[in-house]
Design a protein around this motif. Structure first.
Motif, PDB file in Angstrom:
ATOM      1  N   GLN A 163     -10.347   0.141   2.826  1.00 48.58           N
ATOM      2  CA  GLN A 163     -10.381  -1.125   2.094  1.00 48.58           C
ATOM      3  C   GLN A 163     -11.285  -2.136   2.797  1.00 48.58           C
ATOM      4  OE1 GLN A 163      -6.577  -2.592   0.828  1.00 48.58           O
ATOM      5  NE2 GLN A 163      -6.114  -0.709  -0.295  1.00 48.58           N
ATOM      6  N   GLU A 221      -6.884 -10.811   1.299  1.00 46.11           N
ATOM      7  CA  GLU A 221      -7.352  -9.431   1.176  1.00 46.11           C
ATOM      8  C   GLU A 221      -6.734  -8.860  -0.086  1.00 46.11           C
ATOM      9  OE1 GLU A 221      -5.548  -6.080   1.971  1.00 46.11           O
ATOM     10  OE2 GLU A 221      -3.972  -7.290   1.085  1.00 46.11           O
ATOM     11  N   TRP A 222      -7.378  -7.836  -0.642  1.00 45.62           N
ATOM     12  CA  TRP A 222      -6.775  -7.104  -1.757  1.00 45.62           C
ATOM     13  C   TRP A 222      -7.063  -5.627  -1.561  1.00 45.62           C
ATOM     14  CZ3 TRP A 222      -2.911  -7.730  -4.765  1.00 45.62           C
ATOM     15  CH2 TRP A 222      -2.756  -6.966  -5.929  1.00 45.62           C
ATOM     16  N   VAL A 223      -8.122  -5.085  -2.168  1.00 40.10           N
ATOM     17  CA  VAL A 223      -8.385  -3.650  -2.029  1.00 40.10           C
ATOM     18  C   VAL A 223      -9.846  -3.407  -1.632  1.00 40.10           C
ATOM     19  CG1 VAL A 223      -8.441  -1.417  -3.206  1.00 40.10           C
ATOM     20  CG2 VAL A 223      -6.521  -2.988  -3.608  1.00 40.10           C
ATOM     21  N   TRP A 246      -6.431  -2.748   8.573  1.00 44.23           N
ATOM     22  CA  TRP A 246      -4.996  -2.524   8.328  1.00 44.23           C
ATOM     23  C   TRP A 246      -4.779  -1.469   7.240  1.00 44.23           C
ATOM     24  CZ3 TRP A 246      -7.787  -6.956   7.909  1.00 44.23           C
ATOM     25  CH2 TRP A 246      -8.091  -7.410   6.637  1.00 44.23           C
ATOM     26  N   GLU A 247      -5.842  -1.171   6.453  1.00 45.79           N
ATOM     27  CA  GLU A 247      -5.720  -0.150   5.408  1.00 45.79           C
ATOM     28  C   GLU A 247      -6.985   0.706   5.344  1.00 45.79           C
ATOM     29  OE1 GLU A 247      -3.174  -1.391   1.862  1.00 45.79           O
ATOM     30  OE2 GLU A 247      -4.113  -3.266   2.439  1.00 45.79           O
TER      31      GLU A 247
HETATM   32 CA    CA Z   1      -5.038  -4.300   0.816  1.00 42.73          CA
END
Ligand code: CA
Length: 367
Positions: A163, A221-223, A246-247
């Motif tokens: 991400q 944040e999102w994707v 984190w992702e």
């Molecule tokens: Ca995210």
């Protein structure tokens, strides 16, 4: 696999004998017909229809199950909120409200912190590494007892790929700029950001844009480009940071209640398993195909792409490792999974840091 396989081989054997007998008698031999009980399931998703790559994977699962079963196994898919609220999908499958679910297991770390490994943890595995750890590296087996405690089994349901780090109204000069910054970032990533001085906000998906636009938050944040573009964050914040450490390779999951699973025929179980794998692949390739074009459109619209400053990445990694160690000290089951996972991550990082990394660096950004 127990008695089921014996019964299955006996049926195949008898089927073969009957066909041979029919052949000897000169009769015509048609295809084998298996009488399947008609099964209808409900699947609750944690995601809205608008997230077409993620939610679309649940629709692909349902389509494939229906096709492969000749219509004897049907799954009706419900977007977030229609059957149950977005973050109660595991509960709904556990209670039998629905037979199946689509979710991210890290939404449920409040129930069991170890479930986070099913999705991802900060500075964890990339998408291929995560899939390899779960399927071949002992990950799914290590997590199975944790899901069994909820009467649920988890299937890999797809991956977003690494991400992005999200949208910031101001450019980050370095670590000190994080102090007091108001950022929407949930889960373990939020805990790490909090340790770095960020004022962490938890805001539901649909409320993020207005909060960013009016300045209630400084960052979110999102994707990644495909999903973020649809939510319009670039109209409220001009700097787009990467990577979302984190992702780095979050795996989505399909859940099935143990009771519903054990009531399926072996054929329907095999069909569900194959359809889930197909749906998971579909999600990954849709993101990999759609993100490049979305990123190009965002940059053309004036978005400023930035890597996180080096001192931010170093401090975030140190804080992430400390957080995992702290959680392990409190929970022996978490510690056991963390130990095997760390060994896998170290070996995998060495391997992926060789040919994969050298090649990515050689062609990166060259278009
Ligand atoms: Ca995210």
């Amino acid at each position: 696999m127990g008695g089921g396989d014996g019964a299955r081989s006996r049926r195949w054997f008898l089927g073969g004998a009957a066909a041979a007998a029919a052949g000897c008698a000169g009769g015509s031999v048609g295809p084998a017909v298996h009488t399947q009980r008609h099964v209808r399931w409900r699947l609750a998703s944690s995601f809205p229809r608008s997230l077409d790559a993620i939610f679309g994977a649940a629709e692909v699962l349902a389509e494939q199950v229906k096709l492969m079963s000749g219509g004897t196994f049907e799954i009706r898919v419900y977007p977030a909120g229609e059957l149950v609220p977005a973050l109660q999908v595991l509960d709904a499958v556990q209670s039998g409200t629905c037979q199946a679910g689509q979710s991210g297991s890290y939404y449920y770390i409040g129930k069991d912190p170890t479930l986070g490994f099913d999705t991802c943890v900060p500075f964890g595995l990339g998408p291929r590494q995560q899939t390899a750890w779960l399927t071949e590296g002992g990950g799914a087996a290590a997590l199975a007892p944790h899901f069994a405690a909820f009467g649920v089994r988890s299937f890999i349901g797809g991956n977003t790929g690494a991400q992005m780090g999200g949208w910031f109204k101001q450019e980050l000069g370095g670590l000190s700029d994080l102090a007091g910054l108001k950022m929407r970032i949930p889960g373990l990533g939020g805990r790490v950001m909090s340790a770095l001085g960020v004022s962490v906000q938890n805001i539901a998906g649909g409320d993020i844009f207005p909060a960013l636009e009016r300045g209630a938050i400084d960052a979110t944040e999102w994707v990644g480009p495909h999903d973020d573009e649809q939510l319009g964050f670039h109209k409220a914040a001009g700097f787009y940071y990467y990577p979302g450490w984190w992702e780095p390779g979050p795996s989505l999951s399909f859940y099935v209640g143990e009771q519903a699973w054990s009531a399926l025929s072996a054929e329907h179980q095999a069909i569900f398993t194959a359809a889930a794998a197909f749906a998971a692949r579909t999600m990954q390739v849709r993101y990999d195909q759609r993100n490049p074009a979305a990123l190009a459109r965002l940059v053309a619209a004036g978005v400023q792409l930035r890597p996180f400053p080096v001192d931010v990445m170093a401090a975030a990694k140190a804080a992430s490792e400390q957080m995992l160690a702290d959680d392990a000290a409190k929970d022996p089951k978490f510690a056991a999974v963390l130990e095997g996972w760390r060994q896998f991550r170290a070996a995998s990082a060495t391997w992926f840091g060789t040919a994969e990394l050298a090649y990515a660096q050689a062609v990166g950004g060259s278009g």
